[in-house]
Design an enzyme around this catalytic site. Structure first.
Site, PDB file in Angstrom:
ATOM      1  N   ASN A   1       0.827  -1.209   0.000  1.00  0.00           N
ATOM      2  CA  ASN A   1       0.000   0.000   0.000  1.00  0.00           C
ATOM      3  C   ASN A   1       0.859   1.256   0.000  1.00  0.00           C
ATOM      4  O   ASN A   1       0.593   2.210  -0.726  1.00  0.00           O
ATOM      5  CB  ASN A   1      -0.912   0.033   1.240  1.00  0.00           C
ATOM      6  CG  ASN A   1      -2.165  -0.806   1.055  1.00  0.00           C
ATOM      7  OD1 ASN A   1      -2.485  -1.225  -0.049  1.00  0.00           O
ATOM      8  ND2 ASN A   1      -2.876  -1.045   2.148  1.00  0.00           N
TER       9      ASN A   1
ATOM     10  N   PHE B   1      -5.149   3.358  10.663  1.00  0.00           N
ATOM     11  CA  PHE B   1      -5.667   2.527   9.568  1.00  0.00           C
ATOM     12  C   PHE B   1      -5.120   3.064   8.258  1.00  0.00           C
ATOM     13  O   PHE B   1      -5.205   4.264   7.983  1.00  0.00           O
ATOM     14  CB  PHE B   1      -7.193   2.579   9.554  1.00  0.00           C
ATOM     15  CG  PHE B   1      -7.822   2.095  10.822  1.00  0.00           C
ATOM     16  CD1 PHE B   1      -8.168   0.760  10.972  1.00  0.00           C
ATOM     17  CD2 PHE B   1      -8.041   2.958  11.882  1.00  0.00           C
ATOM     18  CE1 PHE B   1      -8.728   0.302  12.157  1.00  0.00           C
ATOM     19  CE2 PHE B   1      -8.607   2.517  13.069  1.00  0.00           C
ATOM     20  CZ  PHE B   1      -8.954   1.184  13.205  1.00  0.00           C
ATOM     21  N   GLU B   2      -4.605   2.173   7.421  1.00  0.00           N
ATOM     22  CA  GLU B   2      -3.902   2.615   6.223  1.00  0.00           C
ATOM     23  C   GLU B   2      -4.796   3.322   5.208  1.00  0.00           C
ATOM     24  O   GLU B   2      -4.304   3.987   4.316  1.00  0.00           O
ATOM     25  CB  GLU B   2      -3.184   1.431   5.584  1.00  0.00           C
ATOM     26  CG  GLU B   2      -4.103   0.276   5.264  1.00  0.00           C
ATOM     27  CD  GLU B   2      -3.533  -1.072   5.676  1.00  0.00           C
ATOM     28  OE1 GLU B   2      -3.391  -1.300   6.906  1.00  0.00           O
ATOM     29  OE2 GLU B   2      -3.219  -1.879   4.803  1.00  0.00           O
ATOM     30  N   CYS B   3      -6.121   3.187   5.333  1.00  0.00           N
ATOM     31  CA  CYS B   3      -6.995   3.942   4.438  1.00  0.00           C
ATOM     32  C   CYS B   3      -6.932   5.428   4.720  1.00  0.00           C
ATOM     33  O   CYS B   3      -7.399   6.233   3.920  1.00  0.00           O
ATOM     34  CB  CYS B   3      -8.429   3.442   4.549  1.00  0.00           C
ATOM     35  SG  CYS B   3      -9.150   3.647   6.198  1.00  0.00           S
TER      36      CYS B   3
END
Lengths: 306, 256, 306, 256
Positions: C105, D55-57
């Site tokens: 990511n 949170f990676e979002c």
């Protein structure tokens, strides 16, 4: 954790002699002048002031003898021009010599971004051909290892300041804050700095901040101290709150032409008033005239989950 | 403020209108403060209704501000902006090649369009410490083309600047390309004339002389042997539409 | 300039065979499924799908034969697990083989950031020790030229996608848009892409967007087309508007276990309905049950200048 | 769901509580989804009231969500968050060394804590294509320490993974340091036991066996000759306070 303290205590605790300090991350808006003044009052020495464009704040601190180094792109008075204390320090060593680490706005932004995100450096296409590469030895000119053709790339080392003082429209006592309007390098500075002091124009309940987490530029857990200083950005502007005090900047620019004039200005506006409320009282009606009274509210945004 | 013989516009107004003409419709332009931001307003009201202005403090804006700005971060420049963001996202547009043009000023410019806004004299012991680059070095390096605004005298238009804050064509010829840069200066708008780079050397040449000034005066006030473009003539006087637009943007008559 | 067009026209004009397309920049939220479906209907081929985590969207497009390459960190069904079409394509070449450009990511976010800001590459401390460095040849392992000690740095080449399709809560017809809640790589994708398609859940007057420029993640002039597609993110969620349709994802996950099951699913949900309104009508009451009816409004922010 | 002999908690509940114990007060933790985010809620309600979850979002959150989450970007995880931002600013905290711990899962883990969530078999012609890293490779590389959650069988706890998605101690010893990484796995929480790296080799050793399981069974289900820490015993059963906290976080009884 309640982080609300007075500005004097925050400066005493978190800004030490020789520290690198971000003051003026939003360029011409939201400059935490009240903190600059307090640092001067407490007689900090040898600071490394980091700001892309500080308007008059850095110039004042240089004149007051607080500064050992400037890491920035521009020092002066945005509406006035040259920074007289900056000139005296560099040209004549008065009140003391300072070291300059020349940047452009973008290279400074990228350096703080690299610090914020733990990048080993920021690769830049800017500064090529500029003598900034010569006068600031921190930059390194390299070739792009991913390119087959010769392609010069400037490497900018990360900046990880000791302290960032950041003025915001509102914050809660835990360090959660809302800033709107242009943000300059506020986010990068907050995430790169070891310690963050939030200077809030308004102190609000935590529910206000939590109602709009997208307006939060940096998480509250990164904040070391919250100071409630209404009008603490004076004479700089803050959208929705304060207009810029152009006359005050011009007056500073005129008075600071001579060292004696600057000393008188400093006595009147910084060393005379014992703290921000006293400064504020001295401004009096002038300050109220700068208060933004209109309302132009952001359209509502719904965060409901169900 | 000095008046021209033609009574309908000041020198500064002519400079603003000349600057406005440098902006094409639909372009994304770093407009900076003072004269260029007014020029941007004029361009939007005349030939470039879809131009967008960027400001390094983190703003993009199309509509002129509702009151006279002293800095780009004034509340009047923020209210109604298209985008209020940070320095890196906005200046990153420059580095990404997404900015068509930029305006900057400076203390000195030389025959190859290099600009100094940092140091007069040796940078380790300068005679004068100027405020520094701000965003000028970035705009000069990375905008599609650069328009410089200067007062025209020999101390400002010099043969070679002592310190290159904002790169023009460096030593001329392909020096800028060899340094890794595209773009470069396309116009220098002064209070007497417009200069433009010419030919392979990219040396600044006289492109037009403002009404009320003459070539000899311009040459005498330039710090290098100024050559003329073959089609150099007089800077076209402002049209009625341009003046009307300017008066609309410059409500307070700041530039009259 | 009015950029409002139908979704079919936007896809027809701006998404070509072989294009690199960002679909799902917000991770699990705000995935522009209606655009994915329309791309499938129009039979695009050889796309390079760029997304950190696409939830089921990339898996569907692979199964429908639209995809030649995946540049991403994760393909599957977030609540279900493995992506069955992804597996069939990679393990058996069904319906066709695809190339994978493995990312994490963070490396994907940094690659888009490098594309957005014109960086020659992004230097990374992540991926060290990971076999992602072996399976994706785009990365380069180097040493930090600014460090005296040996310090490995991974260089990530920039991504500059041909198209980014970005779902937002609201936009005007000129491309100015508001997005709130987590933003994933939305800003970077919008600034890196050659063309941006905005898929707005609500179409609003331009004054609504201008009332809050800090809620704008990318300037409207970068947008090529605006499509008004209420509920177009279904089955993914959008804060303040739509809950996630967990049952729909689970059903997809079950049905797509076999190629035949997936084909039936595709016929029913994508190829059958001729456009988003038809899909929406087919969802019927199920869709209304997902609509967020509560109100949790962001605290007001004042942008007044005077 | 399989029940332990001790009737008051399920295996999954024990795993959650064991995971919660790994979080210290005031820490910044990448909590990911499913089991760890529930563990985070338990930790906040018991011994770590000031822990923050990332949170990676693009989210930072302290309070547990108001309903069961299926993904980290669900509206219930956004409403009332401390910070709603992008992937790069949030994951940049990892790279900046500002994240104390992270939780991840995976398909396979090996004796040095390396995790595979990408390919079973040759990555150019894999037998099984797994979903991939997501943020796991980043969390494993850059969090101050890593806690892995796995089901305990020989196909999952293998001698060496065929593909390292998320680096543990690589080949053991100082291999991780030589690759340029700090941190590393500190615990592997399975449905049978807890393993921790030991000594200079950083090989995963048995640290404790969950109630209702025994050492022989754990060893038999591990794909390398599992050694025991000298103080290895039984995983402490959940306290009444821990169970109460879990039941408060897990309103719907999802993990019971």
């Amino acid at each position: 954790m309640d982080k609300l303290v007075g500005l004097a205590a925050a400066v005493a605790t978190h800004v030490g002699d020789g520290d690198s300090v971000v003051l003026g991350a939003c360029l011409e808006a939201n400059i935490p002048f009240a903190a600059s003044y307090e640092i001067i009052r407490q007689g900090r020495r040898g600071l490394n002031i980091i700001a892309p464009i500080s308007d008059a704040s850095t110039d004042m601190m240089i004149g007051a003898g607080c500064v050992g180094q400037v890491t920035g792109a521009w020092v002066g008075s945005v509406s006035g021009g040259l920074g007289h204390n900056y000139r005296r320090a560099v040209e004549q060593g008065e009140p003391q010599p300072i070291t300059i680490r020349d940047h452009s706005n973008f290279s400074l932004g990228m350096a703080l971004m690299a610090g914020a995100y733990g990048m080993p450096y920021a690769p830049l296409r800017s500064l090529l051909g500029s003598d900034i590469l010569k006068s600031n030895p921190a930059f390194k000119l390299t070739e792009n290892p991913l390119s087959d053709a010769a392609e010069p790339v400037v490497l900018v080392p990360p900046l990880r300041p000791d302290v960032a003082v950041l003025a915001v429209q509102r914050a809660d006592r835990f360090g959660n804050a809302h800033l709107w309007g242009n943000s300059g390098v506020t986010q990068e500075a907050a995430l790169a700095a070891a310690r963050v002091i939030v200077m809030a124009d308004e102190l609000v309940e935590t529910e206000v901040i939590r109602s709009d987490p997208s307006r939060v530029l940096f998480p509250g857990y990164r904040v070391a101290a919250v100071c409630h200083v209404p009008g603490g950005v004076h004479p700089s502007p803050m959208v929705g709150r304060w207009r810029r005090d152009n006359a005050f900047f011009n007056d500073y620019h005129q008075q600071s032409r001579t060292a004696a004039g600057f000393a008188a200005w400093l006595d009147e506006w910084v060393l005379g008033p014992e703290d921000h409320p006293a400064y504020d009282a001295k401004l009096g009606a002038q300050r109220e005239a700068l208060r933004i009274k209109g309302q132009a509210l952001a359209a509502p945004a719904n965060y409901a989950a169900t | 403020m000095r008046r021209l013989e033609v009574p309908d516009f000041s020198t500064q107004e002519l400079m603003i209108i000349a600057a406005a003409r440098e902006i094409c419709d639909g372009e994304v332009v770093f407009v900076g403060m003072r004269l260029p931001i007014t020029a941007f307003g004029v361009a939007r009201l005349t030939h470039a209704p879809n131009a967008v202005g960027l400001f390094e403090c983190g703003l993009a804006r199309d509509l002129p501000a509702t009151e006279t700005l002293y800095t780009m971060s004034d509340p009047a420049n923020q209210q109604g902006a298209l985008w209020a963001s940070g320095l890196v996202p906005v200046m990153g547009q420059l580095q990404g090649g997404r900015v068509d043009a930029g305006f900057i000023g400076g203390a000195e410019i030389d025959r190859y369009g290099n600009i100094n806004s940092s140091y007069i004299g040796d940078h380790e012991a300068p005679k004068v410490k100027l405020p520094g680059s701000g965003g000028a070095a970035d705009i000069a390096a990375m905008a599609g083309r650069l328009i410089a605004i200067m007062n025209h005298d020999k101390r400002r238009l010099v043969d070679r600047v002592g310190y290159v804050t904002s790169p023009g064509f460096l030593a001329g010829g392909d020096a800028r390309r060899r340094a890794g840069l595209d773009g470069g200066p396309s116009a220098v708008i002064t209070d007497r004339a417009i200069l433009r780079p010419h030919g392979d050397r990219h040396e600044l040449h006289l492109a037009s002389v403002h009404p009320g000034h003459d070539v000899a005066e311009v040459v005498a006030n330039t710090g290098w042997p100024l050559q003329r473009l073959t089609d150099a003539g007089e800077t076209p006087a402002p049209t009625a539409a341009e003046v009307a637009a300017l008066r609309e943007v410059d409500r307070d008559g700041f530039w009259r």
